[in-house]
Design a protein around this motif. Structure first.
Motif, PDB file in Angstrom:
ATOM      1  N   UNK A 101       0.455  -0.764   0.188  1.00  0.00           N
ATOM      2  CA  UNK A 101       0.043   0.506   0.100  1.00  0.00           C
ATOM      3  C   UNK A 101       0.650   1.383  -0.079  1.00  0.00           C
ATOM      4  N   UNK A 102       0.654   2.122  -0.655  1.00  0.00           N
ATOM      5  CA  UNK A 102       1.137   3.591  -0.887  1.00  0.00           C
ATOM      6  C   UNK A 102       0.163   5.003  -0.060  1.00  0.00           C
ATOM      7  N   UNK A 103       1.458   6.050   1.039  1.00  0.00           N
ATOM      8  CA  UNK A 103       0.717   7.132   2.128  1.00  0.00           C
ATOM      9  C   UNK A 103       0.772   8.088   1.501  1.00  0.00           C
ATOM     10  N   UNK A 108      -1.130   8.996   7.162  1.00  0.00           N
ATOM     11  CA  UNK A 108      -0.502   7.155   7.252  1.00  0.00           C
ATOM     12  C   UNK A 108      -1.657   6.275   7.497  1.00  0.00           C
ATOM     13  N   UNK A 109      -2.495   6.257   7.564  1.00  0.00           N
ATOM     14  CA  UNK A 109      -3.407   5.647   7.574  1.00  0.00           C
ATOM     15  C   UNK A 109      -4.631   5.058   6.408  1.00  0.00           C
ATOM     16  N   UNK A 110      -4.959   5.533   6.233  1.00  0.00           N
ATOM     17  CA  UNK A 110      -5.732   5.281   4.471  1.00  0.00           C
ATOM     18  C   UNK A 110      -4.800   5.555   3.457  1.00  0.00           C
ATOM     19  N   UNK A 111      -4.702   3.893   2.787  1.00  0.00           N
ATOM     20  CA  UNK A 111      -3.552   3.644   1.504  1.00  0.00           C
ATOM     21  C   UNK A 111      -4.301   5.018   0.032  1.00  0.00           C
ATOM     22  N   UNK A 112      -3.521   5.142  -0.788  1.00  0.00           N
ATOM     23  CA  UNK A 112      -3.319   6.930  -2.150  1.00  0.00           C
ATOM     24  C   UNK A 112      -3.860   5.780  -2.764  1.00  0.00           C
ATOM     25  N   UNK A 113      -3.047   4.692  -2.659  1.00  0.00           N
ATOM     26  CA  UNK A 113      -3.120   3.197  -4.010  1.00  0.00           C
ATOM     27  C   UNK A 113      -2.525   2.080  -3.430  1.00  0.00           C
ATOM     28  N   UNK A 134      -6.226   3.025  -7.338  1.00  0.00           N
ATOM     29  CA  UNK A 134      -5.621   4.681  -6.624  1.00  0.00           C
ATOM     30  C   UNK A 134      -7.450   4.186  -6.120  1.00  0.00           C
ATOM     31  N   UNK A 135      -6.659   4.917  -5.267  1.00  0.00           N
ATOM     32  CA  UNK A 135      -8.411   5.144  -3.857  1.00  0.00           C
ATOM     33  C   UNK A 135      -9.400   6.061  -4.451  1.00  0.00           C
ATOM     34  N   UNK A 281     -16.404  -0.862 -13.782  1.00  0.00           N
ATOM     35  CA  UNK A 281     -15.445  -0.351 -12.656  1.00  0.00           C
ATOM     36  C   UNK A 281     -15.791   1.282 -12.565  1.00  0.00           C
ATOM     37  N   UNK A 282     -15.471   1.717 -11.653  1.00  0.00           N
ATOM     38  CA  UNK A 282     -15.879   2.761 -11.178  1.00  0.00           C
ATOM     39  C   UNK A 282     -14.700   3.519 -10.716  1.00  0.00           C
ATOM     40  N   UNK A 283     -13.015   2.305 -10.320  1.00  0.00           N
ATOM     41  CA  UNK A 283     -12.290   2.993 -10.033  1.00  0.00           C
ATOM     42  C   UNK A 283     -11.143   2.694 -11.016  1.00  0.00           C
TER      43      UNK A 283
END
Length: 387
Positions: A101-103, A108-113, A134-135, A281-283
């Motif tokens: 995961x990447x923050x 530093x709690x919810x991944x951006x990707x 991607x988030x 796919x909305x992501x």
């Protein structure tokens, strides 16, 4: 780039993936605020709880909005490049799955990707399959009159960062969005991948095009991979990239929703699938398949990203510097992980933990106040996407 044919059949209205353990998988969980779930929402009890520290055993996180095509399943599902979730002729190699995961600097709690990697076998050729997701709190595949979270004042924008802005001025306000159009996505968005061999040597560095005009596709649009649109090789041979695709490419072409080039299929803040387009796919997702032989005798090592980009994004900045870290645990009694160089987000920050403005000294990206800054040569400075 070559493509591979695929076949599939249905199970209870969902496309069955040939290599998954369960016959029918659930929809990705989470919400439009960017929170993630843990794969199959039907899981419950201790057997569904896997601590994040157990390397190789943690399930891939999921962002909301994957639809029913199977594209939201873990990468072990071996989705074909040009399929809409049908059963694959690719064979995943056991114990080769990795997930990171990447923050962003300030969260530093919810991944951006997150980035998934697996080795697959297709027609006797060994491939390294890499997927970047991607988030949807940063960018999504909703646009036109049906865009979700792009409505300016009606949207609760994320804070741009603590403290005053550079130069002692006020902190910049989130940019006012006036919506999101299909044309915003065409010919502007891309993702950069860097791939190393097992010794750590950089072997491939490239951009993957998200979506561009392409008269050869049923919809008139498609991803041009690494050889057109925003796609480009920065290091290495383009022939090493056997195939590349994106979620919007699959939506419009493989899934047969090519008429949605003005307004995306209507949904809600939870990205509930539309009955008329259940597979949409909305992501925002990028998939690449690279020949394993590219990495020589050393073998494949890793695939990483250093930023996420969308033009525009839902955030104040269109480019966020990101740092690799462990993925959040699915266990309720475990603190969420910090990204590399970050403090434990379960604790209150100490008085001496002050972020650094642009131009000030730093030891790592997470020291910088702004999500668009990178710590370079010991100084926080705005990150420029390489061209």
């Amino acid at each position: 780039m070559r493509s591979f044919a695929s076949t599939g059949f249905f199970c209870g209205g969902l496309l069955l993936l040939a290599v998954t353990g369960a016959a029918c998988t659930g929809l990705s969980t989470g919400d439009a605020g960017g929170n993630i779930g843990s794969g199959d929402p039907g899981d419950s009890g201790d057997e569904a709880c896997v601590p994040s520290g157990e390397e190789g055993s943690t399930p891939a996180p999921t962002f909301p909005g994957s639809g029913f095509s199977g594209a939201g399943d873990p990468i072990t599902a071996a989705l074909d490049p040009l399929s809409c979730g049908s059963a694959s002729r690719f064979t995943p190699v056991e114990e080769t799955v990795e997930v990171d995961c990447y923050y962003s600097n300030n969260d530093q709690t919810t991944p951006m990707a997150f980035v998934e990697r697996i080795v697959e076998i297709a027609a006797s050729e060994e491939l390294v399959h890499v997927r970047l997701t991607l988030n949807p709190a940063f960018v999504d595949n909703t646009y036109g009159e049906t865009a979700i979270g792009w409505g300016g004042d009606e949207q609760a924008e994320p804070e741009p960062g603590p403290g005053p802005g550079p130069g002692g001025g006020p902190a910049p306000k989130p940019k006012g969005h006036k919506g999101h159009t299909f044309k915003d996505l065409v010919g502007s968005d891309k993702a950069q991948f860097q791939m190393t061999d097992a010794t750590g040597e950089l072997v491939l560095d490239f951009f993957v095009d998200y979506i561009s005009e392409d008269g050869s596709q049923p919809s008139g649009y498609g991803s041009l991979g690494v050889v057109g649109g925003e796609g480009k090789m920065l290091l290495g041979d383009a022939g090493a990239v056997v195939a590349a695709t994106t979620s919007l490419d699959r939506d419009l072409n493989a899934c047969g929703y090519g008429g949605y080039v003005v307004d995306s299929p209507e949904t809600d803040e939870s990205y509930t699938p539309n009955a008329e387009t259940p597979d949409w796919d909305y992501r925002v997702v990028y998939d690449v398949w690279v020949s394993a032989s590219t990495f020589g005798a050393a073998g494949f090592g890793d695939a990483t990203i250093s930023y996420v980009h969308a033009s525009p994004s839902k955030y104040p900045s269109d480019t966020l510097v990101v740092t690799e870290g462990p993925c959040p645990s699915t266990c309720e009694d475990e603190d969420p992980p910090a990204g590399e160089g970050g403090s434990d987000p379960g604790d209150e920050p100490g008085e001496d933990e002050v972020c650094q403005e642009s131009g000030e000294e730093c030891a790592g990206n997470t020291d910088c106040c702004w999500d668009g800054d990178v710590c370079f040569n010991g100084v926080c400075q705005p990150f420029d996407i390489p061209r």
